[in-house]
Design a protein around this motif. Structure first.
Motif, short mmCIF file in Angstrom:
data_model
loop_
_atom_site.label_atom_id
_atom_site.label_comp_id
_atom_site.label_asym_id
_atom_site.label_seq_id
_atom_site.Cartn_x
_atom_site.Cartn_y
_atom_site.Cartn_z
N SER A 1 -12.68 -20.03 6.71
CA SER A 1 -11.85 -19.06 6.01
C SER A 1 -10.84 -18.46 6.98
CB SER A 1 -12.70 -17.93 5.41
OG SER A 1 -13.58 -18.43 4.42
N THR A 2 -9.75 -17.96 6.42
CA THR A 2 -8.73 -17.26 7.20
C THR A 2 -8.79 -15.78 6.86
OG1 THR A 2 -7.27 -19.19 7.25
CG2 THR A 2 -6.25 -17.05 7.65
N TYR A 3 -8.90 -14.94 7.88
CA TYR A 3 -9.02 -13.50 7.69
C TYR A 3 -7.79 -12.79 8.26
CZ TYR A 3 -13.92 -14.33 6.53
OH TYR A 3 -15.08 -14.76 5.94
N CYS A 4 -7.51 -11.65 7.71
CA CYS A 4 -6.39 -10.84 8.16
C CYS A 4 -6.86 -9.40 8.36
CB CYS A 4 -5.25 -10.88 7.13
SG CYS A 4 -3.81 -9.88 7.55
N LEU A 5 -6.50 -8.83 9.51
CA LEU A 5 -6.81 -7.43 9.79
C LEU A 5 -5.49 -6.71 10.05
CD1 LEU A 5 -9.02 -5.26 10.31
CD2 LEU A 5 -8.88 -5.88 12.74
N PRO A 6 -4.83 -6.20 9.00
CA PRO A 6 -3.56 -5.51 9.20
C PRO A 6 -3.76 -4.10 9.75
CG PRO A 6 -4.13 -5.47 6.88
CD PRO A 6 -5.20 -6.28 7.58
N GLU A 7 -2.78 -3.64 10.50
CA GLU A 7 -2.81 -2.24 10.92
C GLU A 7 -2.45 -1.34 9.75
OE1 GLU A 7 -0.64 -0.88 14.52
OE2 GLU A 7 0.21 0.61 13.17
N CYS A 8 -3.27 -0.31 9.55
CA CYS A 8 -3.01 0.68 8.49
C CYS A 8 -3.64 2.01 8.92
CB CYS A 8 -3.58 0.21 7.15
SG CYS A 8 -3.07 1.21 5.74
N SER B 1 0.84 -1.18 0.00
CA SER B 1 0.00 0.00 0.00
C SER B 1 0.88 1.24 0.00
CB SER B 1 -0.91 0.00 1.24
OG SER B 1 -1.59 1.23 1.39
N ARG B 2 0.29 2.37 -0.34
CA ARG B 2 1.03 3.62 -0.21
C ARG B 2 1.07 4.06 1.25
NH1 ARG B 2 -2.32 8.47 -0.72
NH2 ARG B 2 -4.53 7.95 -0.84
N TYR B 3 0.33 3.33 2.12
CA TYR B 3 0.36 3.57 3.56
C TYR B 3 1.15 2.44 4.24
CZ TYR B 3 -3.59 6.64 2.48
OH TYR B 3 -4.40 7.61 1.95
N HIS B 4 1.69 2.77 5.39
CA HIS B 4 2.44 1.78 6.14
C HIS B 4 1.51 0.68 6.65
CE1 HIS B 4 5.41 0.06 8.86
NE2 HIS B 4 4.51 0.11 9.82
N LEU B 5 1.92 -0.58 6.48
CA LEU B 5 1.16 -1.75 6.92
C LEU B 5 1.97 -2.51 7.96
CD1 LEU B 5 0.00 -3.00 3.41
CD2 LEU B 5 -1.52 -2.05 5.16
N SER B 6 1.28 -3.03 8.99
CA SER B 6 1.96 -3.83 10.02
C SER B 6 0.93 -4.71 10.71
CB SER B 6 2.66 -2.91 11.03
OG SER B 6 1.71 -2.09 11.70
N TYR B 7 1.36 -5.46 11.71
CA TYR B 7 0.51 -6.26 12.59
C TYR B 7 -0.61 -6.98 11.81
CZ TYR B 7 -1.75 -7.42 17.09
OH TYR B 7 -2.28 -8.07 18.18
N PRO B 8 -0.25 -7.98 10.98
CA PRO B 8 -1.27 -8.68 10.17
C PRO B 8 -2.03 -9.72 10.99
CG PRO B 8 0.90 -9.60 9.74
CD PRO B 8 1.12 -8.46 10.70
N PHE B 9 -2.89 -9.25 11.88
CA PHE B 9 -3.63 -10.14 12.77
C PHE B 9 -4.43 -11.16 11.95
CE2 PHE B 9 -7.65 -11.19 14.87
CZ PHE B 9 -7.16 -11.87 15.96
N LEU B 10 -4.29 -12.43 12.31
CA LEU B 10 -4.97 -13.52 11.60
C LEU B 10 -5.96 -14.23 12.52
CD1 LEU B 10 -2.00 -15.26 9.71
CD2 LEU B 10 -3.90 -14.01 8.67
#
Length: 238
Positions: free
Chosen positions: A104-111, A89-98
């Motif tokens: 299904s497997t979901y991901c909620l990254p910090e952005c 992303s053009r924004y910083h991404l981190s903490y890809p909570f799974l």
């Protein structure tokens, strides 16, 4: 002089109950360090067999952080890792909570720089956008657990001392409307507020890992036992 803070991912085998009892993990095996100015952090487990696969924050001081998949062979021996970008992303991404839900497997990254909390579904090596959970909220380290018929989202807010204040939201549907807890911030403690990984369910109880930022960001780890969790109350103890 120039100092670049560098993080990495390590592995140790330890029983969670022994950790709760105050034990210390055995020797930690670290992944090889990456090139100058780049590191990985915030590991979340995708799968453990036939090889260990993680989603991580893949940070480069000369670019924005991204979410990458790390395949690790022999994590407790002489580990080797293959790293592939999964979300840029053009924004910083981190903490890809799974977390897993309905097969299904979901991901909620910090952005938080995007002022949104976007939920993704992991499909065959790709992160597919599903829904925006919190709009106009600069949420950090969002962590979800399903408990007593509701989804609970623990996070910090970047514009309200996110290393100190813990915020809580709830919803009866994962992609539905999320309501703020009436006691927000539900906790104010630099030693045990900010999320530090998935909430563990053990013997009917919930244990929430949190960062201890009392000395510096990521200085240590606290584990909180959640005592009360409802739409009107929240209580936990370290």
């Amino acid at each position: 002089y120039l100092v670049l803070e560098t993080w990495n991912v390590g592995f140790a085998r330890m029983n969670f109950q022994a950790l709760l009892a105050g034990g210390f993990p055995p020797a930690v095996t670290m992944l090889p360090r990456l090139e100058f100015g780049r590191y990985i952090a915030d590991p979340f487990i995708l799968s453990t067999a036939p090889v260990l696969r993680l989603l991580v924050e893949d940070f480069n001081y000369f670019e924005c952080g991204r979410i990458s998949e790390v395949t690790v062979r022999d994590p407790l021996g002489v580990p080797e890792a293959n790293i592939e970008a999964r979300l840029v992303s053009r924004y910083h991404l981190s903490y890809p909570f799974l977390f897993r839900e309905g097969g299904s497997t979901y991901c909620l990254p910090e952005c938080y720089q995007s002022n949104a909390s976007l939920l993704y579904r992991y499909e065959s090596g790709a992160l597919v956008p599903v829904a925006e959970l919190l709009s106009d909220a600069r949420a950090t380290d969002g962590t979800i657990v399903f408990h007593d018929g509701l989804y609970w989202l623990f996070c910090g807010l970047e514009d309200d001392i996110d290393q100190v204040n813990l915020y809580l939201f709830f919803s009866d549907a994962l992609t539905g409307d999320w309501s703020p807890h009436p006691l927000n911030p539900v906790k104010t403690d630099v030693r045990s507020s900010r999320s530090a990984g998935p909430i563990v369910k053990l013997n009917g109880e919930l244990f929430r890992p949190a960062q201890d930022c009392s000395q510096s960001y990521g200085y240590g780890l606290s584990i909180n036992r959640i005592i009360r969790l409802s739409t009107t109350a929240f209580e936990e103890s370290v």
